[in-house]
Design a protein around this motif. Structure first.
Motif, PDB file in Angstrom:
ATOM      1  N   LEU A  79       0.897  -1.147   0.018  1.00 41.73           N
ATOM      2  CA  LEU A  79       0.173  -0.023   0.136  1.00 41.73           C
ATOM      3  C   LEU A  79       0.951   1.338  -0.003  1.00 41.73           C
ATOM      4  O   LEU A  79       1.736   1.347   0.568  1.00 41.73           O
ATOM      5  N   SER A  80       0.328   2.221  -0.611  1.00 42.15           N
ATOM      6  CA  SER A  80       1.160   3.423  -0.777  1.00 42.15           C
ATOM      7  C   SER A  80       0.223   4.322   0.415  1.00 42.15           C
ATOM      8  O   SER A  80      -0.564   3.843   1.062  1.00 42.15           O
ATOM      9  N   GLU A  81       0.636   5.503   0.567  1.00 39.90           N
ATOM     10  CA  GLU A  81      -0.107   6.545   1.552  1.00 39.90           C
ATOM     11  C   GLU A  81      -1.572   6.710   1.230  1.00 39.90           C
ATOM     12  O   GLU A  81      -2.249   7.141   1.920  1.00 39.90           O
ATOM     13  N   GLU A  82      -1.794   6.537  -0.296  1.00 43.08           N
ATOM     14  CA  GLU A  82      -2.957   6.851  -0.636  1.00 43.08           C
ATOM     15  C   GLU A  82      -4.214   5.828  -0.898  1.00 43.08           C
ATOM     16  O   GLU A  82      -4.943   5.819  -1.293  1.00 43.08           O
ATOM     17  N   GLN A  83      -3.454   4.464  -0.259  1.00 45.37           N
ATOM     18  CA  GLN A  83      -4.160   3.216  -0.281  1.00 45.37           C
ATOM     19  C   GLN A  83      -4.874   2.925   0.851  1.00 45.37           C
ATOM     20  O   GLN A  83      -4.326   2.996   1.811  1.00 45.37           O
ATOM     21  N   HIS A  84      -6.354   2.243   0.920  1.00 36.55           N
ATOM     22  CA  HIS A  84      -6.753   1.785   1.942  1.00 36.55           C
ATOM     23  C   HIS A  84      -7.611   0.476   1.724  1.00 36.55           C
ATOM     24  O   HIS A  84      -8.349   0.298   0.633  1.00 36.55           O
ATOM     25  N   VAL A  85      -7.490  -0.510   2.549  1.00 33.38           N
ATOM     26  CA  VAL A  85      -7.924  -1.680   2.286  1.00 33.38           C
ATOM     27  C   VAL A  85      -9.325  -1.738   3.280  1.00 33.38           C
ATOM     28  O   VAL A  85      -9.186  -1.401   4.502  1.00 33.38           O
ATOM     29  N   GLY A  86     -10.480  -1.857   2.636  1.00 31.59           N
ATOM     30  CA  GLY A  86     -11.763  -1.882   3.637  1.00 31.59           C
ATOM     31  C   GLY A  86     -11.704  -3.262   4.306  1.00 31.59           C
ATOM     32  O   GLY A  86     -11.233  -4.069   4.341  1.00 31.59           O
ATOM     33  N   GLY A  87     -13.203  -3.534   4.875  1.00 31.83           N
ATOM     34  CA  GLY A  87     -13.354  -4.611   5.834  1.00 31.83           C
ATOM     35  C   GLY A  87     -13.748  -6.012   4.976  1.00 31.83           C
ATOM     36  O   GLY A  87     -13.918  -6.799   5.772  1.00 31.83           O
ATOM     37  N   SER A  88     -13.913  -5.619   3.697  1.00 29.18           N
ATOM     38  CA  SER A  88     -14.278  -7.115   3.045  1.00 29.18           C
ATOM     39  C   SER A  88     -13.289  -7.867   2.160  1.00 29.18           C
ATOM     40  O   SER A  88     -12.427  -7.176   1.841  1.00 29.18           O
ATOM     41  N   THR A  89     -13.309  -9.093   2.219  1.00 25.46           N
ATOM     42  CA  THR A  89     -12.494  -9.821   1.604  1.00 25.46           C
ATOM     43  C   THR A  89     -12.573  -9.647   0.127  1.00 25.46           C
ATOM     44  O   THR A  89     -11.546  -9.684  -0.694  1.00 25.46           O
ATOM     45  N   TRP A  90     -14.029  -9.847  -0.018  1.00 28.70           N
ATOM     46  CA  TRP A  90     -14.315 -10.060  -1.780  1.00 28.70           C
ATOM     47  C   TRP A  90     -15.429  -8.688  -1.474  1.00 28.70           C
ATOM     48  O   TRP A  90     -16.109  -8.516  -0.995  1.00 28.70           O
ATOM     49  N   VAL A  91     -15.798  -8.410  -2.791  1.00 33.09           N
ATOM     50  CA  VAL A  91     -16.565  -7.177  -3.206  1.00 33.09           C
ATOM     51  C   VAL A  91     -17.498  -7.863  -4.363  1.00 33.09           C
ATOM     52  O   VAL A  91     -16.834  -8.473  -5.237  1.00 33.09           O
ATOM     53  N   ILE A  92     -18.469  -6.961  -4.819  1.00 27.33           N
ATOM     54  CA  ILE A  92     -19.152  -7.076  -5.966  1.00 27.33           C
ATOM     55  C   ILE A  92     -18.725  -5.935  -6.923  1.00 27.33           C
ATOM     56  O   ILE A  92     -18.846  -4.838  -6.597  1.00 27.33           O
ATOM     57  N   MET A  93     -18.191  -6.399  -7.945  1.00 28.54           N
ATOM     58  CA  MET A  93     -17.649  -5.233  -8.943  1.00 28.54           C
ATOM     59  C   MET A  93     -18.703  -5.078  -9.962  1.00 28.54           C
ATOM     60  O   MET A  93     -19.301  -5.800 -10.891  1.00 28.54           O
ATOM     61  N   TYR A  94     -19.454  -4.083  -9.779  1.00 29.95           N
ATOM     62  CA  TYR A  94     -20.505  -3.482 -10.692  1.00 29.95           C
ATOM     63  C   TYR A  94     -20.160  -2.772 -11.986  1.00 29.95           C
ATOM     64  O   TYR A  94     -19.467  -1.730 -11.717  1.00 29.95           O
ATOM     65  N   ASN A  95     -20.560  -3.491 -13.011  1.00 33.43           N
ATOM     66  CA  ASN A  95     -19.868  -2.892 -14.272  1.00 33.43           C
ATOM     67  C   ASN A  95     -20.839  -1.978 -14.935  1.00 33.43           C
ATOM     68  O   ASN A  95     -21.839  -2.451 -15.299  1.00 33.43           O
ATOM     69  N   SER A  96     -20.352  -0.816 -15.303  1.00 32.79           N
ATOM     70  CA  SER A  96     -21.275   0.052 -15.887  1.00 32.79           C
ATOM     71  C   SER A  96     -21.381  -0.412 -17.614  1.00 32.79           C
ATOM     72  O   SER A  96     -20.665  -1.221 -17.948  1.00 32.79           O
ATOM     73  N   ILE A  97     -22.458   0.425 -18.511  1.00 37.68           N
ATOM     74  CA  ILE A  97     -22.691  -0.033 -19.638  1.00 37.68           C
ATOM     75  C   ILE A  97     -21.282   0.560 -20.429  1.00 37.68           C
ATOM     76  O   ILE A  97     -21.250  -0.147 -21.344  1.00 37.68           O
ATOM     77  N   GLU A  98     -20.657   1.547 -19.969  1.00 39.38           N
ATOM     78  CA  GLU A  98     -19.626   2.265 -20.450  1.00 39.38           C
ATOM     79  C   GLU A  98     -18.346   1.179 -20.344  1.00 39.38           C
ATOM     80  O   GLU A  98     -17.845   0.845 -21.384  1.00 39.38           O
ATOM     81  N   HIS A  99     -18.398   0.603 -19.119  1.00 38.55           N
ATOM     82  CA  HIS A  99     -17.183  -0.447 -19.147  1.00 38.55           C
ATOM     83  C   HIS A  99     -17.542  -1.577 -20.017  1.00 38.55           C
ATOM     84  O   HIS A  99     -16.517  -2.110 -20.512  1.00 38.55           O
ATOM     85  N   LEU A 100     -18.777  -2.208 -20.010  1.00 40.80           N
ATOM     86  CA  LEU A 100     -19.111  -3.412 -20.872  1.00 40.80           C
ATOM     87  C   LEU A 100     -18.831  -3.004 -22.409  1.00 40.80           C
ATOM     88  O   LEU A 100     -18.562  -3.975 -23.268  1.00 40.80           O
TER      89      LEU A 100
END
Length: 314
Positions: free
Chosen positions: A91-112
């Motif tokens: 981690l750099s000083e600007e990174q932060h890990v949250g409390g979940s091991t996994w998350v749901i990655m919601y993909n926008s129509i722009e991404h798809l």
């Protein structure tokens, strides 16, 4: 006498493979765009619920290379491998890990529908609006706005209260009261839901912006309760996988109910107030597909300071 083997042009073979993959990717992108233009939703509550169930299984039984079933926008089920997250992040000083091991990655129509790097393109995930992934949240603190530090849950709770009380004396709070004074709804509402409001603290630096966004939830509930727009049994709910245990403890003490992803979207309905100020997921597209909250408070444009870095399994 056997014929002499013809030399293989490695560069030509590689270019041919590249061209074939690019053609397939563009074909899939065109198909997705056609489906979306025909009003095929990216997100439904049923699909979100099923991904949430898969996510819960991953959390309860951490197995590397677990196979999960996810549905694409084309209605086809795909088997996707979900890997265990790296044991340790650099981690750099600007990174932060949250409390979940996994998350749901919601993909926008722009991404798809954006052409991707051929090397990382996978037809098995190209159609998926949601993927289960491990994630590091890169957060850009604003030191000039966050001068408070907290090294314990008690200190963070005190900072939360101080920032909230100071905000209630500001012109922005007065403007909020004036705006809500004119709100009328055809039904009595029963919940205020905040999505992706961010962590209360980044390492030891108190995140003032996030605290104010949570204070906004409390203020909306209080003001609209007095006006009878919200029922007396209404609740305040928040969801963000980046919450650490300290965040959760302070928020629970302040009267919030913490929802695990994706429960906020499953709870959201016509009798809800939604607050999502600076999300790093396509909240607008999700909500447009699944329901019509009575009141929505979100930015006019996307300008996130929270940049998730996802690591897909499989």
């Amino acid at each position: 006498m056997l014929p002499r083997a013809q030399p293989v042009d490695a560069d030509a073979a590689q270019q041919q493979q590249h061209d074939e993959t690019t053609a397939r990717m563009n074909s899939i992108i065109h198909e997705i765009r056609t489906l979306y233009d025909a009003n095929t939703p990216l997100f439904t509550k049923d699909a979100i619920r099923k991904v949430g169930e898969e996510l819960e299984r991953c959390r309860k039984d951490a197995v590397d290379g677990r196979s999960v079933t996810l549905q694409g926008i084309n209605g086809v089920d795909y088997e996707v491998l979900v890997s265990l997250p790296p044991i340790q992040y650099t981690l750099s000083e600007e990174q932060h890990v949250g409390g979940s091991t996994w998350v749901i990655m919601y993909n926008s129509i722009e991404h798809l529908t954006t052409e991707r790097n051929v090397r990382t393109f996978s037809p098995n995930t190209a159609y998926l609006p949601m993927i289960i992934a491990t994630c590091t949240r890169r957060i850009k603190p604003h030191p000039e706005e966050n001068e408070l530090h907290a090294s314990s849950t008690e200190e963070l709770g005190k900072a939360f209260h101080e920032i909230e009380q100071k905000w209630k004396t500001s012109e922005y709070y007065d403007k909020l009261q004036a705006a809500l004074a004119t709100v009328k709804t055809p039904i009595v509402l029963d919940k205020v839901i905040g999505v992706a409001l961010g962590p209360l603290i980044i390492r030891t630096l108190v995140n003032r912006r996030s605290i104010i966004q949570h204070a906004l939830i409390s203020a909306i509930e209080s003001i609209l309760l007095q006006r009878g727009v919200l029922s007396v049994s209404s609740g305040r709910y928040v969801q963000d996988p980046v919450y650490t245990q300290r965040d959760r403890d302070v928020l629970c003490s302040a009267g919030f109910t913490i929802l695990d992803d994706p429960q906020a979207f499953l709870t959201l309905d016509d009798s809800s107030i939604l607050v999502s100020i600076n999300p790093d997921i396509p909240v607008k597209q999700i909500v447009a597909d699944i329901c019509r909250p009575s009141i929505i408070i979100w930015p006019r444009k996307y300008d996130s300071v929270y940049q998730p870095i996802f690591f897909e399994g499989g």
